[in-house]
Motif scaffolding. Sequence first.
Motif, PDB file in Angstrom:
ATOM      1  N   SER A  95      14.755 -12.962  41.470  1.00  0.00           N
ATOM      2  CA  SER A  95      15.690 -12.286  40.566  1.00  0.00           C
ATOM      3  C   SER A  95      15.524 -12.780  39.144  1.00  0.00           C
ATOM      4  CB  SER A  95      17.134 -12.516  41.023  1.00  0.00           C
ATOM      5  OG  SER A  95      17.486 -13.884  40.907  1.00  0.00           O
ATOM      6  N   LEU A  96      15.993 -11.945  38.215  1.00  0.00           N
ATOM      7  CA  LEU A  96      15.965 -12.276  36.792  1.00  0.00           C
ATOM      8  C   LEU A  96      17.199 -11.662  36.151  1.00  0.00           C
ATOM      9  CD1 LEU A  96      13.898 -13.908  35.158  1.00  0.00           C
ATOM     10  CD2 LEU A  96      12.852 -11.759  34.463  1.00  0.00           C
ATOM     11  N   HIS A  97      17.823 -12.424  35.230  1.00  0.00           N
ATOM     12  CA  HIS A  97      19.076 -11.976  34.628  1.00  0.00           C
ATOM     13  C   HIS A  97      18.990 -12.020  33.112  1.00  0.00           C
ATOM     14  CE1 HIS A  97      23.236 -12.731  33.058  1.00  0.00           C
ATOM     15  NE2 HIS A  97      23.461 -11.680  33.806  1.00  0.00           N
ATOM     16  N   PRO A  98      19.343 -10.930  32.427  1.00  0.00           N
ATOM     17  CA  PRO A  98      19.384 -10.941  30.959  1.00  0.00           C
ATOM     18  C   PRO A  98      20.729 -11.477  30.466  1.00  0.00           C
ATOM     19  CG  PRO A  98      19.822  -8.739  31.744  1.00  0.00           C
ATOM     20  CD  PRO A  98      19.618  -9.592  32.975  1.00  0.00           C
ATOM     21  N   VAL A  99      20.694 -12.559  29.731  1.00  0.00           N
ATOM     22  CA  VAL A  99      21.936 -13.189  29.276  1.00  0.00           C
ATOM     23  C   VAL A  99      22.585 -12.399  28.156  1.00  0.00           C
ATOM     24  CG1 VAL A  99      22.947 -15.299  28.324  1.00  0.00           C
ATOM     25  CG2 VAL A  99      21.074 -15.447  29.967  1.00  0.00           C
ATOM     26  N   TYR A 100      21.775 -11.798  27.295  1.00  0.00           N
ATOM     27  CA  TYR A 100      22.287 -11.145  26.088  1.00  0.00           C
ATOM     28  C   TYR A 100      22.149  -9.628  26.196  1.00  0.00           C
ATOM     29  CZ  TYR A 100      21.439 -15.912  24.463  1.00  0.00           C
ATOM     30  OH  TYR A 100      21.404 -17.271  24.346  1.00  0.00           O
ATOM     31  N   ARG A 101      22.706  -8.957  25.195  1.00  0.00           N
ATOM     32  CA  ARG A 101      22.581  -7.507  25.045  1.00  0.00           C
ATOM     33  C   ARG A 101      22.233  -7.213  23.588  1.00  0.00           C
ATOM     34  NH1 ARG A 101      23.044  -8.523  29.491  1.00  0.00           N
ATOM     35  NH2 ARG A 101      24.489  -7.755  31.063  1.00  0.00           N
ATOM     36  N   SER A 102      21.419  -6.225  23.373  1.00  0.00           N
ATOM     37  CA  SER A 102      21.093  -5.795  22.014  1.00  0.00           C
ATOM     38  C   SER A 102      20.485  -4.405  22.095  1.00  0.00           C
ATOM     39  CB  SER A 102      20.099  -6.759  21.348  1.00  0.00           C
ATOM     40  OG  SER A 102      18.819  -6.675  21.960  1.00  0.00           O
ATOM     41  N   GLU A 103      20.442  -3.733  20.965  1.00  0.00           N
ATOM     42  CA  GLU A 103      19.822  -2.411  20.937  1.00  0.00           C
ATOM     43  C   GLU A 103      18.340  -2.509  21.303  1.00  0.00           C
ATOM     44  OE1 GLU A 103      21.283   0.486  20.709  1.00  0.00           O
ATOM     45  OE2 GLU A 103      23.152  -0.648  20.709  1.00  0.00           O
ATOM     46  N   ARG A 104      17.694  -3.564  20.888  1.00  0.00           N
ATOM     47  CA  ARG A 104      16.286  -3.751  21.258  1.00  0.00           C
ATOM     48  C   ARG A 104      16.146  -3.914  22.768  1.00  0.00           C
ATOM     49  NH1 ARG A 104      13.635  -8.787  18.637  1.00  0.00           N
ATOM     50  NH2 ARG A 104      13.471  -7.397  16.825  1.00  0.00           N
TER      51      ARG A 104
END
Length: 349
Positions: A265-274
């Motif tokens: 598994s892999l988790h994205p900690v942040y959010r952004s338009e990119r």
Amino acid sequence: MPSNPVTLQVNLHPFDAPHAVHTLAHHIRVFGEQVDEILFTLDLHPTPASRYRADDYATRLRDLRALLGELRSRSPKVRVVEVRYDKGSIREVARTFVGRDWLPKKAYNGSPFHAYLFGLREATHDFVLHLDSDMMFGGGSSSWVAEAVEHLRRDPRVLSCSPYPGPPRSDRRLFNASELRRVSTDPPAHEFSTLSTRVFLLDRRRFERGELRIPLCQPNLAGRATAFINYTPPYLALEDCMTALMKDRGLVRLDFLGTPPGLWSLHPVYRSERFYRELPRLIQRIEAGDVPDAQRGHYDLKEPFFDWSDVRARKTVVARIGRRLNWAAAGLRLRLHALTRKTDPTSSP
């Protein structure tokens, strides 16, 4: 297919719409043939003051409903249920998992509490594989779910199973992981004394039989102050309460890769338009195993696999203080509204 039927259960909130349009199809590709039901639970309960609050709520909800309708039309396994917050539903969920007639709707930090457990109870099958909607998976194993069910059936110490945390290194080292014990090197597997609500597979019957009960734990003084400011119930997050249960009963979480090619598994900690813009390509790379060595051993999405420079530029001390002040102001407005109306929309049963 596993001999015991399994429900894949994914929590969703309008906050999740920008990434869910890509990740939900990814979840179905990874797990669709391994499970008997795919349950999307849609949580519409407002979070008054925290990082879980969604901007453009109405637009995101419209987009999310359209996406779920499309997925449901494609597969007879897909079921969509809205999380219910009436007193009867909260009482039923609370009796099943905490042995009381009540539980908090949210944790002190604004994270879901009732919604997580509602999804587990709403699943058709007793073995439930829960995912947060932003999780991503590599490896491509078509047998991991059946292997996880077998681990749960064979060893009562194992409360839950999760895919291996991050793409594995050749030396099987894990970074930023505490309280683990390596139980196997090839294929790699580790035991943890903590639970993460990002992803887990468990046997719901252990709670239905009354064998296990989740304690409602309160935070420290700083956490209680946060709850007061955010106007949220003064209870720890569900994963912290379940961790307390595990440590009290000597239970473990088993993270394992499984039979080759395995699953991680892999988790994205942040959010952004990119991030939203590049997410389709990122998922393609993860499914293909195109992972840089610097990412191996890490369960959170890191640079240089993904460029977070735009997020880092925003994460200044001044920006953090500004966000906290905005949350505090929102909580204060709700508290004043509740005092005038004599209601408590966030923490009352």
